[in-house]
Design an enzyme around this catalytic site. Structure first.
Site, PDB file in Angstrom:
ATOM      1  N   ASN A   1      -6.857  11.702  -3.349  1.00 50.77           N
ATOM      2  CA  ASN A   1      -8.258  11.966  -3.704  1.00 50.77           C
ATOM      3  C   ASN A   1      -8.958  12.174  -2.301  1.00 50.77           C
ATOM      4  OD1 ASN A   1      -9.234  12.007  -6.593  1.00 50.77           O
ATOM      5  ND2 ASN A   1      -7.391  10.490  -6.284  1.00 50.77           N
TER       6      ASN A   1
ATOM      7  N   HIS B   1      -1.547  -0.983  17.437  1.00 48.81           N
ATOM      8  CA  HIS B   1      -1.362  -1.689  18.938  1.00 48.81           C
ATOM      9  C   HIS B   1      -1.185  -2.972  18.713  1.00 48.81           C
ATOM     10  CE1 HIS B   1      -3.125   1.657  21.563  1.00 48.81           C
ATOM     11  NE2 HIS B   1      -4.002   1.816  20.460  1.00 48.81           N
TER      12      HIS B   1
ATOM     13  N   THR C   1      -0.155  -6.047   3.992  1.00 47.81           N
ATOM     14  CA  THR C   1       0.547  -6.352   5.353  1.00 47.81           C
ATOM     15  C   THR C   1       2.078  -6.549   5.186  1.00 47.81           C
ATOM     16  OG1 THR C   1       0.180  -8.572   4.990  1.00 47.81           O
ATOM     17  CG2 THR C   1      -1.685  -7.509   6.062  1.00 47.81           C
TER      18      THR C   1
ATOM     19  N   ARG D   1      -2.207 -10.029  -2.039  1.00 53.49           N
ATOM     20  CA  ARG D   1      -1.090 -11.071  -2.705  1.00 53.49           C
ATOM     21  C   ARG D   1      -0.879 -10.662  -4.077  1.00 53.49           C
ATOM     22  NH1 ARG D   1      -0.681 -14.430   1.204  1.00 53.49           N
ATOM     23  NH2 ARG D   1      -2.242 -15.213   2.397  1.00 53.49           N
TER      24      ARG D   1
ATOM     25  N   LYS E   1      -0.597 -10.038 -10.639  1.00 52.77           N
ATOM     26  CA  LYS E   1      -0.124  -9.968 -11.952  1.00 52.77           C
ATOM     27  C   LYS E   1       1.142  -8.866 -11.977  1.00 52.77           C
ATOM     28  CE  LYS E   1      -3.616  -8.987 -14.495  1.00 52.77           C
ATOM     29  NZ  LYS E   1      -4.536  -8.681 -15.503  1.00 52.77           N
TER      30      LYS E   1
END
Length: 158
Positions: A46, A76, A123, A138, A141
């Site tokens: 999109n 960096h 991450t 995190r 579900k």
């Protein structure tokens, strides 16, 4: 370029992005090193998305990427005395949904059927069929494994 088919032809034939069958890239997207970006079949990207191909970016089939999200493959190193760069390729597997303004950092793999919620920052790797949210992202579900859709969404002036 406002016309979708002309824009896709430009991306594939001039810029060098590998774009799969029936995939769609809407207006306002930006690309770093587009020749290192591969997009599978029936994938929708999109508006206003940033895709970074500097270290390699592979996006699977039937992937839905919402507006304003960003995938980075290079960053960096804040611990480097000379502010050196570090990075790694990103892989987004098939049937993934990435929400509005989500961010995926270098080296992350988003597993098949996973969901990265709106505003989440991935991450680390997201396991298949896992829904992640938050900063950092995190698991919240699981997603059904019974996915059988094909995306074929194009806007004429999108």
């Amino acid at each position: 370029i406002p016309f979708h088919s002309l824009r896709l032809a430009l991306y594939a034939n001039v810029v060098g992005i590998r774009v799969g069958h029936c995939s769609s890239i809407h207006r306002g997207c930006r690309f770093y090193c587009p020749g290192n970006i591969s997009i599978g079949d029936y994938t929708v990207i999109n508006r206003d998305v940033l895709l970074d191909g500097r270290m390699g970016l592979q996006i699977g089939s039937c992937v839905s990427i919402s507006e304003g999200m960003c995938i980075l493959t290079l960053e960096h190193d804040p611990q480097s005395a000379v502010f050196a760069t570090r990075g790694k390729a990103v892989v987004v597997d098939d049937n993934v949904f990435i929400g509005v303004r989500a961010l995926i950092l270098p080296g992350v793999q988003i597993g098949k059927g996973a969901v990265v919620a709106a505003g989440a920052v991935a991450t680390r790797d997201v396991p298949p069929y896992t829904i992640v949210a938050g900063v950092p992202a995190r698991p919240i579900k699981s997603r059904t494994r019974m996915l059988s859709y094909q995306l074929n969404y194009r806007k004429f002036m999108g």
